[in-house]
Design an enzyme around this catalytic site. Structure first.
Site, short mmCIF file in Angstrom:
data_model
loop_
_atom_site.label_atom_id
_atom_site.label_comp_id
_atom_site.label_asym_id
_atom_site.label_seq_id
_atom_site.Cartn_x
_atom_site.Cartn_y
_atom_site.Cartn_z
N TRP A 110 0.73 -1.31 -0.01
CA TRP A 110 0.01 -0.03 -0.06
C TRP A 110 0.87 1.28 -0.05
CZ3 TRP A 110 -0.79 -4.31 3.04
CH2 TRP A 110 -2.09 -4.93 2.58
N GLN A 136 -13.71 1.93 -1.68
CA GLN A 136 -13.61 0.34 -1.57
C GLN A 136 -14.94 0.12 -0.81
OE1 GLN A 136 -10.10 -0.67 0.60
NE2 GLN A 136 -9.15 -1.11 -1.25
N VAL A 178 -5.62 -11.99 6.78
CA VAL A 178 -6.63 -13.01 6.82
C VAL A 178 -5.63 -14.33 6.38
CG1 VAL A 178 -8.60 -11.88 5.70
CG2 VAL A 178 -6.75 -12.26 4.11
N ALA A 187 -13.60 -11.83 6.23
CA ALA A 187 -13.37 -10.53 5.68
C ALA A 187 -13.24 -10.25 4.31
CB ALA A 187 -12.26 -9.84 6.38
#
Ligand code: DAH
Length: 332
Positions: free
Chosen positions: A152, A212, A255, A299
């Site tokens: 990111w 998002q 995750v 998620a």
């Protein structure tokens, strides 16, 4: 010339004036009597050649007729203009086109997405666009100096004086996962639509800010099977078309396992990557103060812009932010 000729002009001109119904004829009338070669002008001009006695009677009569005509012409003219300005209403005239506003296509798509998830029992929550590095990274199992931070590109903000926290513009909506869990107890299912920021070069599919929609479902025994059911139902309703789905293993620090979802609309016949997802990592539960042995959850995160581009065949993400009304006016 005699006084009677002025009287004659008075009579005929007054008569004529009452019959006049519009400004154009009124102007023609003015020229006829008061113009440079007008009837009354000729009389006035001839006065100087008359004997004094005649001049004395004819002069004042002709002058007062001129004043009177000027006054009446003015009155008549204001009658015409006041009628056309407001008193007259033509009910058969086509109406003026009223310009109305349009919602932005991203607002339309976000609303569509939210309505589907809400109908499936998800609650919508909102989060801050300015985040700390703790919620954006650390709490999501991305410690400082972890190479995953490079996934990111981040806009870092100037640190306030004496602040321990580092501030940034959130690079994704995932930080709301931990924020929400800190103050709520499972079971729950939420979505977080919102604006995110990336410090990167723009092109047809990249923008420095975009939208998002994050999803999080936590409870006892929540599984990937639940995730598949929710997400396939969502896409079926969102695109309103039959589609095939593909789940590919992938990596996101928050995750385990992580995966990416591809969709192939029967009408398009090509695979499109639409979201990242996975089962919530135990470290994320720990950061929120949950016991990872007692709970599971899934998620997911998807790009609102990307789905809007696919659904409405918009070729360039930058069009959403260019402010061109030719795009927005196509949406209701
Ligand atoms: N936050 C990720 C991104 O911005 C997307 C994402 C991936 C969100 C996996 C998730 C997830 O919740 O489980 O690229």
């Amino acid at each position: 010339m005699e006084k009677t000729s002025v009287e004659g002009v008075r009579k005929s001109s007054f008569e004529e004036l009452t019959g006049i119904k519009d400004a154009k004829h009124l102007e023609r009338f003015r020229v006829k009597y008061l113009g440079r070669n007008g009837v009354l002008t000729a009389i006035l001009r001839s006065l100087k050649d008359l004997p004094l006695a005649e001049r004395r009677t004819l002069g004042p009569a002709a002058n007062s007729l001129r004043n009177e005509l000027e006054k009446r012409i003015k009155e008549k003219l204001s009658e015409f203009s006041s009628v056309s300005a407001g008193d007259f209403f033509d009910a058969s005239r086509p109406g003026k086109k009223v310009k109305i506003g349009h919602p932005h296509p991203l607002a339309v798509v976000e609303r569509e997405m939210r309505e589907i998830f809400e109908s499936l029992g998800f609650a919508t929550v909102d989060g801050p666009e300015i985040e700390t590095d703790y919620y954006n990274f650390d709490a999501l199992n991305i410690p400082p100096d972890h190479p995953a931070r490079d996934m990111w590109d981040t806009f870092w903000l100037k640190e306030p004086k004496n602040s321990k926290a580092k501030f940034l513009l959130r690079t994704h909506t995932s930080p709301m996962q931990v924020r929400f869990m800190e103050s709520h107890q499972p079971p729950f299912q939420i979505i977080v639509p919102g604006r995110v920021f990336r410090y990167e070069a723009t092109d047809v599919s990249h923008e420095i800010n975009f939208y998002q929609l994050e999803g999080l479902m936590v409870g006892k025994g929540v599984s990937l099977a639940n995730f598949k059911a929710v997400i396939e139902e969502f896409f079926k309703r969102f695109f309103n078309k039959p589609a095939d789905f593909r789940y590919r293993p992938s990596y996101f620090p928050f995750v385990e396992p992580g995966l990416e979802v591809d969709i192939k609309l029967k009408t398009e016949n090509k695979w499109l990557e639409v979201m990242g997802a996975g089962m919530v990592h135990p470290r994320v539960f720990e950061a929120a103060g949950y016991n990872p042995r007692e709970l599971t959850g899934f998620a997911f995160g998807m790009g609102v812009d990307r789905l809007a581009m696919i659904k409405y065949k918009i070729p360039d993400i930058r069009l959403f932010y260019a402010g061109d009304l030719r795009l927005t006016t196509q949406f209701k």
